[in-house]
Design a protein around this motif. Structure first.
Motif, short mmCIF file in Angstrom:
data_model
loop_
_atom_site.label_atom_id
_atom_site.label_comp_id
_atom_site.label_asym_id
_atom_site.label_seq_id
_atom_site.Cartn_x
_atom_site.Cartn_y
_atom_site.Cartn_z
N ILE A 1 0.88 -1.17 0.00
CA ILE A 1 0.00 0.00 0.00
C ILE A 1 0.91 1.21 0.00
O ILE A 1 1.67 1.44 0.93
N PHE B 1 1.74 4.41 0.75
CA PHE B 1 1.30 5.54 1.57
C PHE B 1 1.86 6.86 1.03
O PHE B 1 1.32 7.92 1.29
N MET C 1 14.89 1.25 -1.99
CA MET C 1 14.27 0.90 -0.70
C MET C 1 13.28 -0.27 -0.77
O MET C 1 13.48 -1.29 -0.14
N TRP D 1 14.01 -4.04 -1.06
CA TRP D 1 14.53 -4.84 0.06
C TRP D 1 13.44 -5.40 0.93
O TRP D 1 13.71 -6.12 1.88
N LEU D 2 12.20 -5.05 0.65
CA LEU D 2 11.11 -5.50 1.50
C LEU D 2 10.39 -6.72 0.94
O LEU D 2 9.47 -7.23 1.56
N LEU E 1 8.73 -9.76 2.96
CA LEU E 1 8.35 -9.40 4.32
C LEU E 1 6.85 -9.14 4.39
O LEU E 1 6.18 -9.04 3.37
N HIS F 1 3.37 -7.32 4.54
CA HIS F 1 2.92 -6.10 3.83
C HIS F 1 3.07 -4.85 4.68
O HIS F 1 3.20 -3.76 4.17
N TYR G 1 5.28 -3.71 6.49
CA TYR G 1 6.52 -2.96 6.42
C TYR G 1 6.53 -2.01 5.21
O TYR G 1 7.09 -0.92 5.28
N LEU H 1 3.88 -0.55 3.99
CA LEU H 1 3.04 0.57 4.40
C LEU H 1 3.82 1.53 5.29
O LEU H 1 3.80 2.75 5.10
N LEU H 2 4.56 0.97 6.25
CA LEU H 2 5.30 1.82 7.19
C LEU H 2 6.42 2.56 6.48
O LEU H 2 6.67 3.74 6.74
N LEU H 3 7.12 1.88 5.57
CA LEU H 3 8.23 2.55 4.87
C LEU H 3 7.72 3.71 4.02
O LEU H 3 8.27 4.81 4.07
N PHE I 1 5.04 5.31 4.48
CA PHE I 1 4.57 6.36 5.39
C PHE I 1 5.72 7.27 5.79
O PHE I 1 5.61 8.49 5.75
N GLY I 2 6.86 6.65 6.15
CA GLY I 2 8.05 7.44 6.49
C GLY I 2 8.49 8.30 5.33
O GLY I 2 8.83 9.48 5.49
N LEU I 3 8.43 7.71 4.13
CA LEU I 3 8.81 8.43 2.93
C LEU I 3 7.91 9.66 2.72
O LEU I 3 8.39 10.75 2.38
N VAL J 1 8.95 12.43 4.97
CA VAL J 1 10.17 13.09 4.52
C VAL J 1 9.85 14.05 3.37
O VAL J 1 10.22 15.23 3.41
N ILE K 1 -3.30 -5.12 5.55
CA ILE K 1 -3.28 -3.71 5.24
C ILE K 1 -4.67 -3.12 5.09
O ILE K 1 -4.88 -1.95 5.33
N VAL L 1 10.75 15.54 9.10
CA VAL L 1 11.65 14.88 8.15
C VAL L 1 12.51 13.86 8.91
O VAL L 1 12.69 12.72 8.46
N GLY M 1 10.55 10.87 9.70
CA GLY M 1 10.39 10.05 8.50
C GLY M 1 11.62 9.23 8.22
O GLY M 1 11.55 8.04 7.90
N PHE N 1 11.79 6.40 10.57
CA PHE N 1 10.83 5.40 10.11
C PHE N 1 11.46 4.51 9.05
O PHE N 1 11.45 3.27 9.14
N ILE N 2 12.02 5.14 8.01
CA ILE N 2 12.59 4.39 6.90
C ILE N 2 13.75 3.52 7.39
O ILE N 2 13.85 2.34 7.06
N VAL O 1 12.49 0.49 9.29
CA VAL O 1 11.89 -0.55 8.46
C VAL O 1 12.96 -1.27 7.65
O VAL O 1 12.93 -2.49 7.48
N LEU O 2 13.96 -0.54 7.15
CA LEU O 2 14.94 -1.15 6.27
C LEU O 2 15.99 -1.96 7.04
O LEU O 2 16.40 -3.03 6.60
#
Lengths: 287, 334
Positions: A35, A37, A83, A86-87, A90, A92, A94, A96-98, A100-102, A105, B128, B301, B304, B307-308, B311-312
């Motif tokens: 998903i 985000f 990015m 690499w998921l 894993l 799903h 993760y 969504l969370l990645l 979201f962080g993106l 940013v 999800i 930022v 974020g 967060f990244i 996760v990574l």
């Protein structure tokens, strides 16, 4: 009566954006099981790309319509390569969370650069003015947005459901190893699919630029409505996202006319009802 | 105490180890945490107000972790329970003149009630879709609070009276209030630990690991998931109610979906599915916001980027990494 037609047109416009965005989400979800985000952030980047092209490079709307999705799509390709790749394998969640962080940013950087207020983007000269339909005046630009996004949506549907490329895509979502055995580069297909989904979001952003102001947070709250659209439509089908997107835009427009207080929540109320009656969504495959 | 469930790097969990040794380490860690938190305000190094805020968010994060860490359900709408607890406690304390204990109880009950309705809808979808459904429903709740007259829209409910708890403790005394908040936090923490280590908790973990198998064993998994959801929502409401009295206001920021993202970040940084992870994560994130406040929007930022990175590269979180390291050490010794 005029006001009703006006709200219906606004509803259809929003519906085109819902359709384009949920279509992109569906395409990405199909191949990457993610998903996205960051979709709202890419939608915003599309609008900003149009703004930059005009003010820094002197390239107008028609150029932006082509170049902005390509530019933002390229960013998407980069994101997938560096990015999301690499998921794979894993949960799903993760993805969504990645993303979201993106989104945090991207939106944060744009907010720092441009503040929270909007930048204006003029309607292109060719599409100014309005048509008198007898019962109402329809601004040309709005008519253009509705028709153009409908064409893009249907073209995407056609490519995925009716062409050989689409058949490969659909096959790769079901059995990637088998498709790879036929000599098709599945990882590259995944990357390009992500780029394409992101480009669809950016295209919606370019279309929105002359209507809404270009703002860093223009996609932030919008994307949650799109998520509700996705839950209502059920992400199994491409046609589902198109039909649900336009239909919900219309319903929202009608609500704005008859009961404006509920217009920002009506989509969520419909989602709750649909979940009660058909948990898999209106067009969803039974899991 | 349960037998040694093997720590598989399962879906959304760091899968904490169990067994008598781990239990003893956990009790020791709990006592250290309680002692440290009780002593901290006496040192005068840290503002009690900041600590109270951090503890409220720690309750919130622990409540959230009960779902993601032990049932494997990612709720992306927990802000609605935090916000509901806050608004109801603030309103009942200010307008209806409730004493603090009743105001908190009212906030908690309201959050639990909304949790039951939302849970009933959301657990019909998984993974999800569950996350998106909770997110969308919480955005609906946000719009309701934006428009409802009693919340005063953008202004929020201001200058909420703190009152006397049970007619005895004057909460306007910061020192007194701090120890009340600490007591609430420790009780909530022990309650969650009790839930997780009960037979009920074992069924939740079974659902996380393999829901079809839990169903085939005869468990009505929907009911267990709903119960866990309501418990988590109620505890999040507790966090919101206490927070409203601490900050003396309730506002839209607590209901907005970015708050739902923040609590995910707290648990992810601390370690999903570990009992202490959310506490550490909450303290780290709140401290970060406090000390980086001068950077303005860049805090977002930075969040974020964390967060990244989590996760990574850092999916087990701080506590998860420590546990993994301890396990690796004890395996080396053998």
């Amino acid at each position: 009566m005029q006001a009703l037609y006006g709200q219906l047109v606004v509803g259809l416009i929003n519906g085109s954006f819902y359709a384009l965005l949920s279509l992109g989400l569906a395409v990405i979800f199909g191949m990457l099981n993610i998903i996205n985000f960051a979709h709202g952030a890419f939608y915003m980047m599309g609008a900003f790309a149009a703004y930059f092209l005009l003010n820094w490079a002197g390239l107008g709307y028609w150029w932006a319509l082509v170049l902005a999705p390509l530019m933002v799509g390229a960013v998407g390709v980069l994101v997938e390569r560096t990015m999301l790749q690499w998921l794979t394998g894993l949960d799903h969640l993760y993805g969504l969370l990645l993303t979201f962080g993106l989104a945090l940013v991207i939106q944060g950087v744009f907010q720092n650069e441009f503040g929270s207020s909007g930048l204006p983007y003029a309607i292109p000269a060719e599409l100014r003015g309005a048509q008198n339909l007898g019962f109402m005046f329809l601004p040309n630009y709005r008519a253009w947005v509705i028709v153009f996004s409908l064409v893009v949506c249907l073209a995407t549907w056609f490519v995925i459901e009716r062409t050989k490329l689409g058949a490969y895509l659909r096959a790769a979502t079901e059995r990637p190893e088998l498709v790879r055995a036929f000599g098709i580069d599945v990882p590259r297909m995944i990357t390009l699919t992500y780029g394409f989904g992101v480009a669809l979001a950016a295209l919606a952003g370019v279309l929105a630029a002359p209507i809404n102001q270009v703002r860093p947070l223009m996609g932030a709250d919008f994307i949650i409505v799109v998520f509700a659209v996705v839950v209502i439509g059920g992400m199994g089908s491409i046609m589902g996202s198109i039909v649900t997107g336009f239909a919900l835009g219309l319903i929202e427009g009608l609500t704005k006319y008859f009961y404006p207080e509920a217009s920002s929540t009506v989509v969520f109320v419909i989602m709750a009802i649909v979940l009660l009656v058909k948990p898999n969504g209106l067009f969803g495959r039974t899991a | 105490m349960t037998g040694a469930t093997h720590a598989a790097p399962a879906a959304a969990s760091g899968a904490a180890p169990s067994g008598p040794l781990a239990a003893r380490a956990e009790i020791l860690a709990f006592l250290v945490m309680a002692g440290l938190l009780a002593a901290l305000p006496l040192t005068g190094l840290i503002y009690p107000y900041f600590l109270m805020q951090a503890l409220c968010f720690a309750i919130f994060a622990c409540a959230f972790n009960l779902l993601i860490g032990y049932v494997g359900l990612l709720s992306f709408g927990h802000a609605m329970f935090l916000g509901t607890g806050g608004y109801i406690a603030a309103h009942t304390a200010k307008v209806w003149g409730f004493p603090p204990e009743l105001a908190i109880l009212a906030g908690l009950a309201a959050a639990g009630a909304i949790g039951a309705v939302v849970g009933l809808l959301a657990i019909r979808r998984q993974g999800i879709y569950f996350a998106m459904t909770t997110l969308a429903l919480s955005q609906m709740v946000y719009f309701v609070y934006l428009q409802a007259p009693f919340t005063h829209g953008e202004d929020g409910i201001q200058s909420v009276p703190q009152g006397r708890l049970f007619g005895l403790f004057d909460l306007s005394q910061q020192q007194t209030f701090y120890y009340v908040v600490l007591a609430v936090f420790l009780i909530a923490f022990l309650l969650i630990r009790r839930i997780v280590n009960s037979p009920f908790g074992d069924i939740l973990k079974a659902i996380r690991e393999n829901e079809p198998r839990a169903i085939s064993l005869g468990y009505r998994t929907e009911r267990y998931k709903l119960m866990a959801f309501v418990l988590s929502a109620t505890l999040a409401g507790l966090a919101g109610s206490v927070k409203a009295l601490v900050a003396q206001n309730a506002s839209l920021t607590d209901v907005h979906w970015t708050m739902s993202g923040e609590v995910v970040l707290m648990c992810l940084v601390g370690g999903l599915g570990t009992i202490f992870g959310p506490v550490i994560g909450a303290v780290v994130i709140i401290a970060m916001q406090q000390y980086l406040a001068g950077f303005g929007q860049w805090v977002l930022v930075i969040q974020g980027v964390i967060f990244i990175a989590c996760v990574l590269a850092f999916r087990r979180g701080i506590v998860g990494e420590i546990i993994a390291f301890a396990q690796w050490r004890s395996a080396e010794k053998r």
